[in-house]
Design an enzyme around this catalytic site. Sequence first.
Site, PDB file in Angstrom:
ATOM      1  N   HIS A  47      11.208  -4.886  -6.482  1.00 26.82           N
ATOM      2  CA  HIS A  47      11.242  -3.968  -7.626  1.00 26.82           C
ATOM      3  C   HIS A  47      11.814  -2.607  -7.209  1.00 26.82           C
ATOM      4  O   HIS A  47      11.370  -1.564  -7.685  1.00 26.82           O
ATOM      5  CB  HIS A  47       9.838  -3.826  -8.222  1.00 26.82           C
ATOM      6  CG  HIS A  47       8.795  -3.382  -7.238  1.00 26.82           C
ATOM      7  ND1 HIS A  47       8.500  -4.056  -6.089  1.00 26.82           N
ATOM      8  CD2 HIS A  47       7.972  -2.295  -7.238  1.00 26.82           C
ATOM      9  CE1 HIS A  47       7.546  -3.417  -5.433  1.00 26.82           C
ATOM     10  NE2 HIS A  47       7.228  -2.338  -6.104  1.00 26.82           N
TER      11      HIS A  47
ATOM     12  N   GLY B 207       2.418  -2.774  -8.673  1.00 24.60           N
ATOM     13  CA  GLY B 207       3.762  -2.182  -8.691  1.00 24.60           C
ATOM     14  C   GLY B 207       4.863  -3.123  -9.175  1.00 24.60           C
ATOM     15  O   GLY B 207       5.571  -2.817 -10.149  1.00 24.60           O
TER      16      GLY B 207
ATOM     17  N   GLY C 289      -1.792  -1.168  -9.084  1.00 26.71           N
ATOM     18  CA  GLY C 289      -2.909  -2.110  -9.140  1.00 26.71           C
ATOM     19  C   GLY C 289      -3.568  -2.424  -7.808  1.00 26.71           C
ATOM     20  O   GLY C 289      -4.791  -2.268  -7.669  1.00 26.71           O
ATOM     21  N   THR C 290      -2.783  -2.877  -6.834  1.00 27.59           N
ATOM     22  CA  THR C 290      -3.391  -3.283  -5.567  1.00 27.59           C
ATOM     23  C   THR C 290      -3.847  -2.065  -4.778  1.00 27.59           C
ATOM     24  O   THR C 290      -4.992  -2.012  -4.297  1.00 27.59           O
ATOM     25  CB  THR C 290      -2.385  -4.093  -4.730  1.00 27.59           C
ATOM     26  OG1 THR C 290      -1.711  -5.028  -5.568  1.00 27.59           O
ATOM     27  CG2 THR C 290      -3.068  -4.817  -3.591  1.00 27.59           C
ATOM     28  N   THR C 291      -2.983  -1.085  -4.661  1.00 26.25           N
ATOM     29  CA  THR C 291      -3.332   0.115  -3.907  1.00 26.25           C
ATOM     30  C   THR C 291      -4.577   0.779  -4.486  1.00 26.25           C
ATOM     31  O   THR C 291      -5.517   1.111  -3.751  1.00 26.25           O
ATOM     32  CB  THR C 291      -2.168   1.143  -3.926  1.00 26.25           C
ATOM     33  OG1 THR C 291      -0.966   0.498  -3.535  1.00 26.25           O
ATOM     34  CG2 THR C 291      -2.444   2.317  -3.018  1.00 26.25           C
TER      35      THR C 291
ATOM     36  N   ARG D 183      12.413   9.137  -8.989  1.00 26.66           N
ATOM     37  CA  ARG D 183      13.303   9.987  -9.776  1.00 26.66           C
ATOM     38  C   ARG D 183      12.509  10.820 -10.790  1.00 26.66           C
ATOM     39  O   ARG D 183      12.727  12.025 -10.925  1.00 26.66           O
ATOM     40  CB  ARG D 183      14.355   9.128 -10.492  1.00 26.66           C
ATOM     41  CG  ARG D 183      15.308   9.938 -11.312  1.00 26.66           C
ATOM     42  CD  ARG D 183      16.366   9.126 -12.039  1.00 26.66           C
ATOM     43  NE  ARG D 183      16.989   9.998 -13.006  1.00 26.66           N
ATOM     44  CZ  ARG D 183      16.478  10.253 -14.205  1.00 26.66           C
ATOM     45  NH1 ARG D 183      15.362   9.652 -14.595  1.00 26.66           N
ATOM     46  NH2 ARG D 183      17.067  11.110 -15.012  1.00 26.66           N
TER      47      ARG D 183
ATOM     48  N   ASP E 252       8.022   1.930   1.768  1.00 26.98           N
ATOM     49  CA  ASP E 252       8.381   1.282   3.041  1.00 26.98           C
ATOM     50  C   ASP E 252       9.843   1.562   3.377  1.00 26.98           C
ATOM     51  O   ASP E 252      10.739   1.078   2.687  1.00 26.98           O
ATOM     52  CB  ASP E 252       8.137  -0.224   2.911  1.00 26.98           C
ATOM     53  CG  ASP E 252       8.237  -0.931   4.245  1.00 26.98           C
ATOM     54  OD1 ASP E 252       8.828  -0.355   5.189  1.00 26.98           O
ATOM     55  OD2 ASP E 252       7.735  -2.061   4.348  1.00 26.98           O
TER      56      ASP E 252
ATOM     57  N   HIS F 261       3.423   0.639  -0.395  1.00 28.96           N
ATOM     58  CA  HIS F 261       3.990  -0.702  -0.255  1.00 28.96           C
ATOM     59  C   HIS F 261       3.153  -1.501   0.747  1.00 28.96           C
ATOM     60  O   HIS F 261       2.381  -0.925   1.529  1.00 28.96           O
ATOM     61  CB  HIS F 261       5.458  -0.606   0.165  1.00 28.96           C
ATOM     62  CG  HIS F 261       6.330  -0.206  -0.978  1.00 28.96           C
ATOM     63  ND1 HIS F 261       7.502   0.489  -0.833  1.00 28.96           N
ATOM     64  CD2 HIS F 261       6.170  -0.413  -2.328  1.00 28.96           C
ATOM     65  CE1 HIS F 261       8.040   0.691  -2.026  1.00 28.96           C
ATOM     66  NE2 HIS F 261       7.245   0.158  -2.941  1.00 28.96           N
TER      67      HIS F 261
END
Length: 151
Positions: free
Chosen positions: A98, A66, A46-48, A107, A91, A19
Amino acid sequence: METTSRTIPARKRIALVAHDHMKSALMEWVSIRKEQLIEHELFGTGTTGTLVAKATGIDVSCMLSGPMGGDQQLGAKIAEGKVDMMIFFWDPLDAVPHDPDVKALLRLAAVWNIPVACNPASADFLIESPLLNCEYETRVPDYANYLKKRT
Ligand SMILES: O=C(CO)COP(=O)(O)O
Protein backbone atom coordinates in the site's frame (compact mmCIF):
# COMPACT_ATOMS: atom_id res chain seq x y z
CA MET A 1 -1.36 28.43 -0.90
CA GLU A 2 -2.35 31.08 1.60
CA THR A 3 -2.30 29.97 5.21
CA THR A 4 -4.26 30.71 8.32
CA SER A 5 -3.53 29.94 11.94
CA ARG A 6 -4.80 26.99 13.96
CA THR A 7 -4.34 26.32 17.64
CA ILE A 8 -3.00 22.85 18.41
CA PRO A 9 -4.24 21.92 21.89
CA ALA A 10 -1.92 21.21 24.82
CA ARG A 11 -3.26 17.67 24.96
CA LYS A 12 -2.16 16.39 21.58
CA ARG A 13 -3.95 13.90 19.39
CA ILE A 14 -1.06 11.66 18.41
CA ALA A 15 -1.13 9.04 15.64
CA LEU A 16 1.13 6.00 16.07
CA VAL A 17 1.94 3.86 13.05
CA ALA A 18 4.64 1.31 12.26
CA HIS A 19 5.33 -1.02 9.39
CA ASP A 20 5.74 -4.67 10.30
CA HIS A 21 9.55 -4.72 10.54
CA MET A 22 9.45 -1.51 12.56
CA LYS A 23 6.78 -2.55 15.05
CA SER A 24 9.27 -3.88 17.61
CA ALA A 25 11.14 -0.54 17.52
CA LEU A 26 7.90 1.37 18.03
CA MET A 27 6.77 -0.92 20.85
CA GLU A 28 10.08 -0.43 22.62
CA TRP A 29 9.86 3.34 22.15
CA VAL A 30 6.26 3.43 23.38
CA SER A 31 7.08 1.44 26.50
CA ILE A 32 9.92 3.86 27.34
CA ARG A 33 7.69 6.89 26.65
CA LYS A 34 4.49 5.59 28.25
CA GLU A 35 4.36 8.22 31.02
CA GLN A 36 4.54 11.04 28.47
CA LEU A 37 2.11 9.43 26.02
CA ILE A 38 -0.56 8.83 28.66
CA GLU A 39 -1.12 12.61 28.87
CA HIS A 40 -2.30 12.69 25.27
CA GLU A 41 -4.96 11.11 23.05
CA LEU A 42 -3.68 8.27 20.90
CA PHE A 43 -4.73 7.07 17.48
CA GLY A 44 -3.25 4.25 15.45
CA THR A 45 -3.59 2.06 12.42
CA GLY A 46 -5.31 -1.23 13.28
CA THR A 47 -2.43 -3.53 14.16
CA THR A 48 -0.10 -0.90 15.56
CA GLY A 49 -2.81 0.73 17.65
CA THR A 50 -4.00 -2.58 19.07
CA LEU A 51 -0.44 -3.62 19.99
CA VAL A 52 0.22 -0.25 21.65
CA ALA A 53 -3.02 -0.45 23.66
CA LYS A 54 -2.21 -4.00 24.80
CA ALA A 55 1.39 -3.17 25.73
CA THR A 56 0.71 0.08 27.57
CA GLY A 57 -2.88 -0.14 28.78
CA ILE A 58 -3.49 3.31 27.19
CA ASP A 59 -6.68 3.69 25.13
CA VAL A 60 -5.93 3.97 21.42
CA SER A 61 -8.54 4.84 18.79
CA CYS A 62 -7.76 2.26 16.16
CA MET A 63 -8.39 2.72 12.45
CA LEU A 64 -8.44 -0.18 10.03
CA SER A 65 -5.14 -1.93 9.44
CA GLY A 66 -2.87 0.17 7.21
CA PRO A 67 -3.06 -1.95 4.04
CA MET A 68 -6.84 -2.17 4.45
CA GLY A 69 -7.39 1.60 4.53
CA GLY A 70 -6.05 2.68 7.93
CA ASP A 71 -3.41 5.01 6.49
CA GLN A 72 -6.13 6.76 4.51
CA GLN A 73 -8.36 7.06 7.57
CA LEU A 74 -5.53 8.74 9.50
CA GLY A 75 -4.81 11.00 6.52
CA ALA A 76 -8.45 12.10 6.53
CA LYS A 77 -8.23 12.89 10.25
CA ILE A 78 -5.12 15.01 9.64
CA ALA A 79 -6.90 16.89 6.83
CA GLU A 80 -9.88 17.48 9.13
CA GLY A 81 -7.62 18.85 11.90
CA LYS A 82 -8.37 15.90 14.19
CA VAL A 83 -4.79 14.58 14.52
CA ASP A 84 -2.03 16.96 15.70
CA MET A 85 1.16 14.93 15.31
CA MET A 86 2.29 11.59 14.02
CA ILE A 87 4.92 9.04 14.96
CA PHE A 88 5.23 6.83 11.87
CA PHE A 89 8.09 4.33 11.80
CA TRP A 90 7.86 3.49 8.10
CA ASP A 91 10.18 0.84 6.72
CA PRO A 92 13.07 2.29 4.69
CA LEU A 93 14.32 -1.17 3.69
CA ASP A 94 11.21 -2.94 2.45
CA ALA A 95 8.37 -2.33 0.01
CA VAL A 96 4.77 -2.43 1.18
CA PRO A 97 1.76 -3.20 -1.03
CA HIS A 98 0.00 0.00 0.00
CA ASP A 99 2.86 2.36 -0.81
CA PRO A 100 0.47 4.89 -2.45
CA ASP A 101 -1.45 5.10 0.84
CA VAL A 102 1.77 5.59 2.81
CA LYS A 103 2.81 8.41 0.47
CA ALA A 104 -0.65 9.95 0.73
CA LEU A 105 -0.53 9.88 4.54
CA LEU A 106 2.92 11.47 4.65
CA ARG A 107 1.86 14.00 2.04
CA LEU A 108 -1.21 15.10 4.01
CA ALA A 109 0.92 15.44 7.15
CA ALA A 110 3.15 17.82 5.17
CA VAL A 111 0.20 19.72 3.64
CA TRP A 112 -1.44 20.27 7.04
CA ASN A 113 1.86 21.06 8.73
CA ILE A 114 1.78 18.57 11.57
CA PRO A 115 4.98 17.38 13.27
CA VAL A 116 6.02 13.90 12.10
CA ALA A 117 8.70 11.55 13.43
CA CYS A 118 9.90 8.67 11.29
CA ASN A 119 12.27 6.82 13.66
CA PRO A 120 13.11 6.54 17.38
CA ALA A 121 15.55 9.47 17.35
CA SER A 122 13.11 11.91 15.76
CA ALA A 123 10.32 10.58 18.00
CA ASP A 124 12.54 11.31 21.05
CA PHE A 125 13.05 14.87 19.84
CA LEU A 126 9.31 15.39 19.36
CA ILE A 127 8.30 13.90 22.69
CA GLU A 128 10.98 15.93 24.53
CA SER A 129 9.90 19.16 22.86
CA PRO A 130 8.79 21.88 25.29
CA LEU A 131 5.90 22.44 22.87
CA LEU A 132 4.47 18.97 23.47
CA ASN A 133 2.36 19.97 26.47
CA CYS A 134 1.54 23.54 25.41
CA GLU A 135 -0.97 25.06 23.06
CA TYR A 136 0.78 25.87 19.80
CA GLU A 137 -0.22 28.28 17.04
CA THR A 138 0.49 26.63 13.73
CA ARG A 139 0.00 27.63 10.10
CA VAL A 140 -2.37 25.57 7.99
CA PRO A 141 -3.75 26.02 4.47
CA ASP A 142 -6.52 28.60 4.38
CA TYR A 143 -9.10 26.22 2.99
CA ALA A 144 -12.07 28.62 3.20
CA ASN A 145 -10.16 31.18 1.16
CA TYR A 146 -8.94 28.51 -1.28
CA LEU A 147 -12.52 27.39 -1.91
CA LYS A 148 -13.82 30.95 -2.21
CA LYS A 149 -11.30 31.74 -4.92
CA ARG A 150 -12.24 28.65 -6.91
CA THR A 151 -16.02 28.99 -6.77
O1 LIG B 1 0.73 -0.43 7.23
C1 LIG B 1 0.78 0.39 8.09
C2 LIG B 1 1.16 1.77 7.79
O2 LIG B 1 1.38 2.02 6.44
C3 LIG B 1 0.47 0.04 9.49
O3 LIG B 1 -0.68 -0.74 9.56
P1 LIG B 1 -0.90 -1.71 10.78
O4 LIG B 1 -0.66 -0.93 12.01
O5 LIG B 1 -2.32 -2.19 10.67
O6 LIG B 1 0.10 -2.83 10.60
